[in-house]
Design an enzyme around this catalytic site. Sequence first.
Site, PDB file in Angstrom:
ATOM      1  N   SER A  92       5.891  -1.072  -1.598  1.00  0.00           N
ATOM      2  CA  SER A  92       4.560  -1.589  -1.293  1.00  0.00           C
ATOM      3  C   SER A  92       4.312  -1.716   0.214  1.00  0.00           C
ATOM      4  O   SER A  92       4.307  -0.719   0.903  1.00  0.00           O
ATOM      5  CB  SER A  92       4.371  -2.916  -2.013  1.00  0.00           C
ATOM      6  OG  SER A  92       3.030  -3.302  -1.994  1.00  0.00           O
ATOM      7  N   ASP A 102      -2.218  -0.312   1.444  1.00  0.00           N
ATOM      8  CA  ASP A 102      -0.813  -0.562   1.755  1.00  0.00           C
ATOM      9  C   ASP A 102      -0.015   0.690   1.368  1.00  0.00           C
ATOM     10  O   ASP A 102      -0.605   1.733   1.062  1.00  0.00           O
ATOM     11  CB  ASP A 102      -0.324  -1.830   1.037  1.00  0.00           C
ATOM     12  CG  ASP A 102      -0.313  -1.668  -0.474  1.00  0.00           C
ATOM     13  OD1 ASP A 102      -1.137  -0.881  -0.986  1.00  0.00           O
ATOM     14  OD2 ASP A 102       0.522  -2.297  -1.137  1.00  0.00           O
ATOM     15  N   ASP A 155       1.671   1.800  -1.192  1.00  0.00           N
ATOM     16  CA  ASP A 155       1.534   2.455  -2.496  1.00  0.00           C
ATOM     17  C   ASP A 155       0.093   2.422  -3.006  1.00  0.00           C
ATOM     18  O   ASP A 155      -0.175   2.830  -4.143  1.00  0.00           O
ATOM     19  CB  ASP A 155       2.494   1.856  -3.531  1.00  0.00           C
ATOM     20  CG  ASP A 155       2.224   0.386  -3.809  1.00  0.00           C
ATOM     21  OD1 ASP A 155       1.739  -0.312  -2.890  1.00  0.00           O
ATOM     22  OD2 ASP A 155       2.479  -0.070  -4.932  1.00  0.00           O
ATOM     23  N   ASP A 163      -1.909   0.210  -4.095  1.00  0.00           N
ATOM     24  CA  ASP A 163      -2.437  -0.636  -5.164  1.00  0.00           C
ATOM     25  C   ASP A 163      -3.369  -1.694  -4.556  1.00  0.00           C
ATOM     26  O   ASP A 163      -4.065  -2.394  -5.259  1.00  0.00           O
ATOM     27  CB  ASP A 163      -1.325  -1.295  -6.001  1.00  0.00           C
ATOM     28  CG  ASP A 163      -0.399  -2.173  -5.191  1.00  0.00           C
ATOM     29  OD1 ASP A 163      -0.373  -2.047  -3.945  1.00  0.00           O
ATOM     30  OD2 ASP A 163       0.311  -2.994  -5.793  1.00  0.00           O
TER      31      ASP A 163
HETATM   32 MG    MG Z   1       1.388  -2.460  -2.963  1.00  0.00          MG
END
Ligand code: MG
Length: 449
Positions: free
Chosen positions: A96, A233, A235, A237
């Site tokens: 992340s 960020d 990844d 999400d």
């Molecule tokens: Mg993340």
Amino acid sequence: MGKYFGTSGIREIVNETLTPELALNVGKALGTYLSGGTVVVGMDTRTSGEMLKRAVISGLLSTGVDVIDIGLAPTPLTGFAIRLYGADAGVTITASHNPPEYNGIKVWQPNGMAYTPEMENELEAILESGNFRKATWNEIGSIRRADPKDEYIKKALEVVHLDSSYTVVVDSGNGAGSILSPYLQRELGNRVISLNSHPTGFFVRELEPNAKSLSALAKTVRAMKADVGIAHDGDADRIGVVDDEGNFVEYEVMLSLIAGYALRKFGKGKIVTTVDAGFALDDYVKPLGGEVIRTRVGDVAVADELARHGGVFGGEPSGTWIIPQWNLTPDGIFAGALVLEMIDRLGPLSELAKEVPRYVTLRAKIPCPNEKKARAMELIAQEALEAFDYERLIDIDGVRIENSDWWILFRPSGTEPIMRITLEAHTEEKARELMEKAEKLVRRAIERA
Ligand code: MG
């Protein structure tokens, strides 16, 4: 939380705690837990991604589970692919927003939401026992490669439409969002400028989207006279947003705006958020027919509440949003499309942001070794009343104390050796006074823990 799994799956320093050997065993443990079926595996851009992904896949195949390897993929694309291919689970190799020396392993359910702590405990027990399922030679799992990007964009365009075209700057932070977020924005009909979109695993900016880390994005929005800046960020999400005047839109404000827009778009209903979210959300969504429900911190708790009891929108003040009509995986990329649709329907972001009531939110991080966290939290709970004259104490996650005009949340980080303080008050002066006391209380508790 177990020995390996924290609040966001496994997240550790590569080749120290998170080794290929551990990744192999996590793959074996998951395959044993599933005893058959298919697993989608995706990874973010970190240099250790391939190494760990291949180890996880190897473990899965050895138990007889089939694998769909989607390669470099933002977490929301993996969540989407799990449902697209009707898989029995998904695995993301990602840390992340952590620094580049970290990586992690997070496991996902067939409905797109992350494994609950209970499910992770079961995995952990298998991992500890070392009692893994071993497929015979003719039952070893098979592997195929797939690219669900086009399907993702096609489906997203069925949900989100723009009447006009906008100039959008997308800052993917050299993370996995690079391969999808700018493309979705372009397919929506926008003029797209990409920043930090080489998916190399060498990060130009800090991965957590905030006012400081997004200064280049803000400058670009101003220089290009863009309508909005969108950042992710590692990844993707999560989403961070810069308005048409080049100002970072505070997370609490953005959370209120998008929750309000979800109510307008999908109809009245429940808005799920976490104990660290402020009063502004409640005040903003009530007139739009929204009822706010608070859960433990973390996308799993939010998704779990949405899956069990329904709701229109789920979001954390960290920019992690779940749109259940889309998927139960937090999705910063689809969120970006929704932000554009909101602008298209309601007007410029800088104007919209003025409609959200402002309170003063302060956040602090205080270093705290992991082994001291539990005891320090006990001391904080014991001594909070002496330090603060509060009306209610909520301890579903950390300790939140509140009055009608302020609240403070003390909560140990699940992913880093720090203690977090989040507080909100109606005035700057009151907020600072509360923070000073809160920091003192936390430091004292850590010292004595
Ligand atoms: Mg993340």
